[in-house]
Design a protein around this motif. Structure first.
Motif, PDB file in Angstrom:
ATOM      1  N   GLY A  93       0.732  -1.531  -0.223  1.00 18.58           N
ATOM      2  CA  GLY A  93       0.051  -0.223   0.124  1.00 18.58           C
ATOM      3  C   GLY A  93       0.632   1.500   0.074  1.00 18.58           C
ATOM      4  N   PHE A  94       0.005   2.204  -0.319  1.00 24.95           N
ATOM      5  CA  PHE A  94       0.721   3.504  -0.611  1.00 24.95           C
ATOM      6  C   PHE A  94      -0.157   4.253   1.010  1.00 24.95           C
ATOM      7  N   GLY A  95       1.009   5.666   1.439  1.00 23.40           N
ATOM      8  CA  GLY A  95       0.339   6.798   2.271  1.00 23.40           C
ATOM      9  C   GLY A  95       1.123   7.740   2.405  1.00 23.40           C
ATOM     10  N   ASP A  96       0.281   9.118   2.413  1.00 23.68           N
ATOM     11  CA  ASP A  96       1.265  10.209   2.686  1.00 23.68           C
ATOM     12  C   ASP A  96       1.252  10.896   1.307  1.00 23.68           C
ATOM     13  N   VAL A  97       0.523  10.192   0.731  1.00 21.20           N
ATOM     14  CA  VAL A  97       1.090  11.337  -1.035  1.00 21.20           C
ATOM     15  C   VAL A  97       0.626  12.094  -0.840  1.00 21.20           C
ATOM     16  N   THR A  98       1.582  12.920  -1.885  1.00 23.71           N
ATOM     17  CA  THR A  98       1.799  14.052  -2.042  1.00 23.71           C
ATOM     18  C   THR A  98       2.435  14.325  -3.608  1.00 23.71           C
ATOM     19  N   PHE A  99       1.978  16.129  -4.022  1.00 24.13           N
ATOM     20  CA  PHE A  99       2.422  16.812  -5.247  1.00 24.13           C
ATOM     21  C   PHE A  99       2.153  17.848  -4.296  1.00 24.13           C
ATOM     22  N   PRO A 100       3.188  18.730  -3.384  1.00 16.10           N
ATOM     23  CA  PRO A 100       3.899  20.191  -3.656  1.00 16.10           C
ATOM     24  C   PRO A 100       3.821  20.530  -4.503  1.00 16.10           C
ATOM     25  N   HIS A 101       4.123  20.858  -6.058  1.00 17.33           N
ATOM     26  CA  HIS A 101       4.814  21.220  -6.987  1.00 17.33           C
ATOM     27  C   HIS A 101       4.176  20.410  -7.703  1.00 17.33           C
TER      28      HIS A 101
END
Length: 161
Positions: A93-101
């Motif tokens: 699994g995946f967690g804490d996925v972010t795309f800040p830029h």
């Protein structure tokens, strides 16, 4: 001189060290073709990825954005040869996925991975769970994506590495 066969592979559970940081190279330069192909293959009709006239008129970026799922997939994919090639049992699994830029066509994605934690599986002898924090940066060092991934990997069949 002795010749030895060396098999390229990922790491067995015992070889993962908590807090170790892996810099995956080479980087991957994103292209317009990558964006259009990935976006259409995944049936994503978002105009910000496919329609240059539309995207160019949208604030704040005024350009087509790379599909964030391409960024995530490429970021994880760049770690495979060094970390999990041939030793992975399953992606958990995946967690804490972010795309800040945003990432744009022409940008180069560089990925690093840090081993966050690991433990032997309580239900699957000979296997262990490893948590990996991936960070993707563009050519300027700006973070464009982060994700924490849990994987199930084989223990070394020959004992401790």
């Amino acid at each position: 001189m002795t010749t030895h066969d060396i098999l390229q592979r990922g790491l067995y559970y015992e070889e993962f060290a908590v807090d170790a940081r892996y810099l995956h190279r080479p980087g991957r330069t994103a292209t317009e073709a990558d964006n259009v192909l990935f976006t259409t293959l995944t049936m994503n009709t978002q105009a910000l990825h496919l329609d240059a006239a539309f995207a160019d008129a949208q604030d704040p970026f005024r350009a087509r954005l790379m599909n964030s799922m391409w960024t995530l997939s490429t970021m994880v994919g760049s770690s495979v040869a060094q970390l999990t090639q041939g030793t992975l049992v399953a992606q958990l699994g995946f967690g804490d996925v972010t795309f800040p830029h945003p990432l744009f066509a022409g940008d180069t994605l560089y990925t690093e991975s840090v081993i966050v934690e690991k433990r032997l599986s309580s239900s699957r002898p000979g296997q262990g769970i490893v948590k990996i924090a991936h960070t993707g940066r563009n050519q300027d060092g700006t973070v464009v994506a982060t994700a924490v991934r849990s994987v199930l990997v084989h223990c070394n069949p020959e004992g401790s590495a």
